[in-house]
Design an enzyme around this catalytic site. Structure first.
Site, PDB file in Angstrom:
ATOM      1  CG  ASN A 239     -42.015  42.498  28.859  1.00  0.00           C
ATOM      2  OD1 ASN A 239     -43.141  42.969  28.817  1.00  0.00           O
ATOM      3  ND2 ASN A 239     -41.704  41.339  28.291  1.00  0.00           N
TER       4      ASN A 239
ATOM      5  CG  ASP B  85     -31.203  43.167  21.237  1.00  0.00           C
ATOM      6  OD1 ASP B  85     -31.681  43.099  22.386  1.00  0.00           O
ATOM      7  OD2 ASP B  85     -30.315  42.380  20.834  1.00  0.00           O
TER       8      ASP B  85
ATOM      9  N   GLY C  54     -28.486  48.562  33.859  1.00  0.00           N
ATOM     10  CA  GLY C  54     -27.462  47.855  33.092  1.00  0.00           C
ATOM     11  C   GLY C  54     -26.053  48.340  33.409  1.00  0.00           C
TER      12      GLY C  54
ATOM     13  CG  HIS D  65     -27.115  53.645  23.394  1.00  0.00           C
ATOM     14  ND1 HIS D  65     -26.561  54.353  24.444  1.00  0.00           N
ATOM     15  CD2 HIS D  65     -27.899  52.705  23.953  1.00  0.00           C
ATOM     16  CE1 HIS D  65     -26.973  53.829  25.576  1.00  0.00           C
ATOM     17  NE2 HIS D  65     -27.798  52.827  25.317  1.00  0.00           N
TER      18      HIS D  65
END
Ligand code: IMP
Length: 193
Positions: free
Chosen positions: A10, A70, A151, A178
């Site tokens: 999301n 993740d 972030g 990453h």
């Protein structure tokens, strides 16, 4: 036919980053475009388990090929913190600014600023699960720089760059990131199937 996959997130920033990286070569269907409105849990202590849960949740809903990912920021002098807890470092509100403030406070006065982002992707293809990892080494700044990204981007400078991730365009960030490295492995795998 152009292959398509559902991306179990999301997080609009992540979806945009990956779309920019793929440059139209693969079709990624966001949860929003697939009409799926579900809060995906990430309750585990490893990136792998959280990525699996994201992909499995969407696979169980759609029975379609999909992937989840993740990501964590691992700071060497903090023994790998905030790691898998990166989103909730300063509490359940998942506030980017509060997370950065906590990180900078913990690193105050520490000369050792080495860190890395690590992304784990879990792909479910034909009902089987596969994993891909991408890392990006860099350092944590003393203060925020730049207004792009999300972030921890304003306090992270990747190795080989002078700009923080938040001072880069999506295309520039994807040269180091990453997530882009993990997605590249995913694409190579799909193209070689
Ligand atoms: P998650 O993979 O959604 O659990 O992301 C964990 C947290 O890590 C996010 O809330 C962000 O704070 C941070 N994060 C993940 N990827 C990045 C990135 O590419 N740049 C900066 N922060 C990131």
């Amino acid at each position: 036919m152009q292959p398509s996959l559902i991306f179990a997130t999301n997080n609009q920033h992540k979806a945009e980053e990956i779309q920019a990286f793929l440059n139209g070569k693969f079709e990624i269907i966001s949860l929003r475009n697939a009409g799926i409105d579900v809060e995906i849990p990430e309750p585990y202590n490893t990136l792998e388990e959280n990525a699996d849960t994201k992909a499995t949740t969407i696979f169980n809903l759609t029975q379609m090929d999909c992937f989840g990912e993740d990501t964590g920021l691992e700071v060497l002098s903090l023994n790998g913190e905030p790691g898998v807890k990166s989103a909730r470092y300063a509490g359940e509100s998942r506030n980017f600014k509060a997370n950065i403030d906590k990180l900078l406070y913990k690193l105050k006065g520490k000369p050792e600023r080495e860190a890395r982002f690590r992304t784990v992707i879990a792909l479910i293809l034909g009902g089987k699960i596969y994993h891909f990892e991408g890392t990006c080494k860099g350092r944590i700044l003393d203060a925020e720089r730049g207004s792009g990204g999300f972030g921890y981007d304003p306090v992270f400078v990747p190795e080989g760059a002078d700009l923080s991730f938040a001072e880069m365009t999506l295309e520039e960030k994807n040269k180091y990131s990453h997530r882009a490295k993990a997605v590249q492995k995913l694409i190579d795998f799909l193209l070689n199937k």
